[in-house]
Design a protein around this motif. Structure first.
Motif, PDB file in Angstrom:
ATOM      1  N   GLY A  22       0.819  -1.209   0.000  1.00 41.60           N
ATOM      2  CA  GLY A  22       0.000   0.000   0.000  1.00 41.60           C
ATOM      3  C   GLY A  22       0.853   1.258   0.000  1.00 41.60           C
ATOM      4  N   PHE A  23       0.193   2.388   0.041  1.00 38.86           N
ATOM      5  CA  PHE A  23       0.796   3.730  -0.051  1.00 38.86           C
ATOM      6  C   PHE A  23       0.954   4.300   1.354  1.00 38.86           C
ATOM      7  CE2 PHE A  23       0.129   8.329  -0.203  1.00 38.86           C
ATOM      8  CZ  PHE A  23       0.932   8.728  -1.240  1.00 38.86           C
ATOM      9  N   SER A  91      -4.733  -2.029  -0.660  1.00 40.34           N
ATOM     10  CA  SER A  91      -5.147  -0.645  -0.896  1.00 40.34           C
ATOM     11  C   SER A  91      -4.609  -0.162  -2.240  1.00 40.34           C
ATOM     12  CB  SER A  91      -4.705   0.230   0.275  1.00 40.34           C
ATOM     13  OG  SER A  91      -5.532   1.367   0.325  1.00 40.34           O
ATOM     14  N   MET A  92      -3.591   0.708  -2.290  1.00 36.71           N
ATOM     15  CA  MET A  92      -3.043   1.080  -3.599  1.00 36.71           C
ATOM     16  C   MET A  92      -2.570  -0.178  -4.330  1.00 36.71           C
ATOM     17  SD  MET A  92       0.111   3.630  -4.567  1.00 36.71           S
ATOM     18  CE  MET A  92       1.430   2.588  -3.961  1.00 36.71           C
ATOM     19  N   TYR A  95      -5.362  -1.618  -6.087  1.00 38.51           N
ATOM     20  CA  TYR A  95      -5.672  -0.958  -7.375  1.00 38.51           C
ATOM     21  C   TYR A  95      -4.774  -1.570  -8.472  1.00 38.51           C
ATOM     22  CZ  TYR A  95      -7.159   2.732  -4.044  1.00 38.51           C
ATOM     23  OH  TYR A  95      -7.696   3.433  -2.996  1.00 38.51           O
ATOM     24  N   ARG A 129      -5.108  14.555  -3.332  1.00 36.16           N
ATOM     25  CA  ARG A 129      -3.959  13.807  -3.879  1.00 36.16           C
ATOM     26  C   ARG A 129      -2.899  14.793  -4.394  1.00 36.16           C
ATOM     27  NH1 ARG A 129      -4.867   8.451  -2.437  1.00 36.16           N
ATOM     28  NH2 ARG A 129      -6.745   7.620  -3.393  1.00 36.16           N
ATOM     29  N   ARG A 151      -3.684   7.147  10.448  1.00 36.74           N
ATOM     30  CA  ARG A 151      -4.727   6.827   9.465  1.00 36.74           C
ATOM     31  C   ARG A 151      -4.800   5.327   9.176  1.00 36.74           C
ATOM     32  NH1 ARG A 151      -6.559   8.514   3.845  1.00 36.74           N
ATOM     33  NH2 ARG A 151      -5.385   7.112   2.539  1.00 36.74           N
ATOM     34  N   HIS A 240      -6.323  -0.564   8.691  1.00 38.07           N
ATOM     35  CA  HIS A 240      -6.191  -0.601   7.233  1.00 38.07           C
ATOM     36  C   HIS A 240      -5.064  -1.540   6.776  1.00 38.07           C
ATOM     37  CE1 HIS A 240      -6.851   0.964   3.239  1.00 38.07           C
ATOM     38  NE2 HIS A 240      -5.637   1.492   3.149  1.00 38.07           N
TER      39      HIS A 240
HETATM   40  C1  MLT Z   1      -3.177   2.904   0.704  1.00 37.38           C
HETATM   41  O1  MLT Z   1      -3.143   2.420   1.842  1.00 37.38           O
HETATM   42  O2  MLT Z   1      -2.534   2.410  -0.230  1.00 37.38           O
HETATM   43  C2  MLT Z   1      -3.999   4.135   0.482  1.00 37.38           C
HETATM   44  O3  MLT Z   1      -4.896   4.307   1.551  1.00 37.38           O
HETATM   45  C3  MLT Z   1      -4.716   4.100  -0.824  1.00 37.38           C
HETATM   46  C4  MLT Z   1      -5.471   5.374  -1.075  1.00 37.38           C
HETATM   47  O4  MLT Z   1      -5.100   6.431  -0.534  1.00 37.38           O
HETATM   48  O5  MLT Z   1      -6.429   5.343  -1.869  1.00 37.38           O
END
Ligand code: MLT
Length: 261
Positions: A22-23, A91-92, A95, A129, A151, A240
């Protein structure tokens, strides 16, 4: 073009499993899976460009699209000789995994989606973003450490698991500012993955954290319901980052899933 992609791996037998972070983290967020699944899978966790040990795609923070990240995952699979593999992303990374599933479905033997969503950014979310990209390019990544720890993690993880909080800080400090900016801008450009979910034909497990405020359980359950035959696992007590916060619970679910492939 020859490029470097940093990854860590464990296990020499079983299904190839490529994990995407993730990001704004890196492959180390999968330490529990690298440590715990090597007896049943060939686990490979990579650093996307701009994170951990992989250099960014550009030197100015130009958006890196999720499809471009997906191409890096596929290039690594090619380099490792994985003709088919399970891709898992958080998460990212989710995607990116969905982009792999859309672009090269024939390469997948399974799909793992952790704490992610199929919807694109809303019109309200997109400017944040760009603000993050500009802020990080001007000030560096240090300012993200406290913001993202709060977060990403469940309150109990924050209070009781200092090693996880430290690990998040180390990963964020290892990310390059241009890489973070590029990924933030790339996420804002990602397409709606919902129209493609019904076409997913491989066994799929969707995992979420009970206390995740970024992709809450309702989002996870909705995502699982839209993918034919997908299973859903909500991990008690996790935020998360379920695989990092509750590795034993997550690995138990992954073992059941991988054993059936
Ligand atoms: C993540 O954890 O990769 C992010 O929350 C992804 C996002 O910001 O959409």
């Amino acid at each position: 073009m020859i490029r470097t992609i940093r990854f860590a791996g464990c296990g020499t037998t079983g299904v190839p499993l490529l994990l995407v972070h993730g990001f704004p983290l890196d492959h180390r967020m999968w330490c529990g899976q690298l440590d715990g699944l090597g007896d049943i899978a060939r686990v490979v966790a990579l650093d996307l460009p701009g994170f951990g040990g992989t250099p960014p795609d550009s030197d100015d923070g130009t958006a890196t699209r999720m499809d471009a990240f997906a191409d890096h995952v596929l290039a690594l699979a090619d380099a490792l000789g994985f003709s088919t593999f399970v891709v898992g992303g958080l998460s990212m990374g989710g995607y990116v995994a969905l982009a792999v599933a859309r672009r090269r479905p024939e390469r997948l033997s399974g799909l793992l989606l952790f704490d992610t969503r199929a919807e694109p950014d809303s019109d309200e979310a997109r400017p944040a973003r760009e603000e993050l990209a500009i802020r990080v390019l001007a000030q560096g990544v240090e300012g993200l450490v406290d913001e993202f720890s709060a977060r990403l993690l469940a309150p109990r993880t924050l209070a009781e698991r200092p090693h996880v909080v430290r690990a998040i800080g180390e990963m964020i400090r290892s990310a390059s500012a241009v890489g973070v900016a590029a990924a933030s801008r790339g996420m804002a450009l990602r397409p709606d993955a919902r129209p493609h979910l019904a076409a997913i034909r491989v066994p799929t497990l969707v995992v979420g954290g009970e206390e995740d405020r970024v992709t809450p359980p309702e989002t996870i359950e909705k995502l699982a319901a839209a993918i034919p035959g997908a299973e859903c696992l909500i991990v008690p007590g996790a935020g998360h980052l379920a695989p990092l916060e509750e590795p034993r619970l997550v690995n138990a679910g992954l073992r059941r899933f991988l054993a059936r492939l």
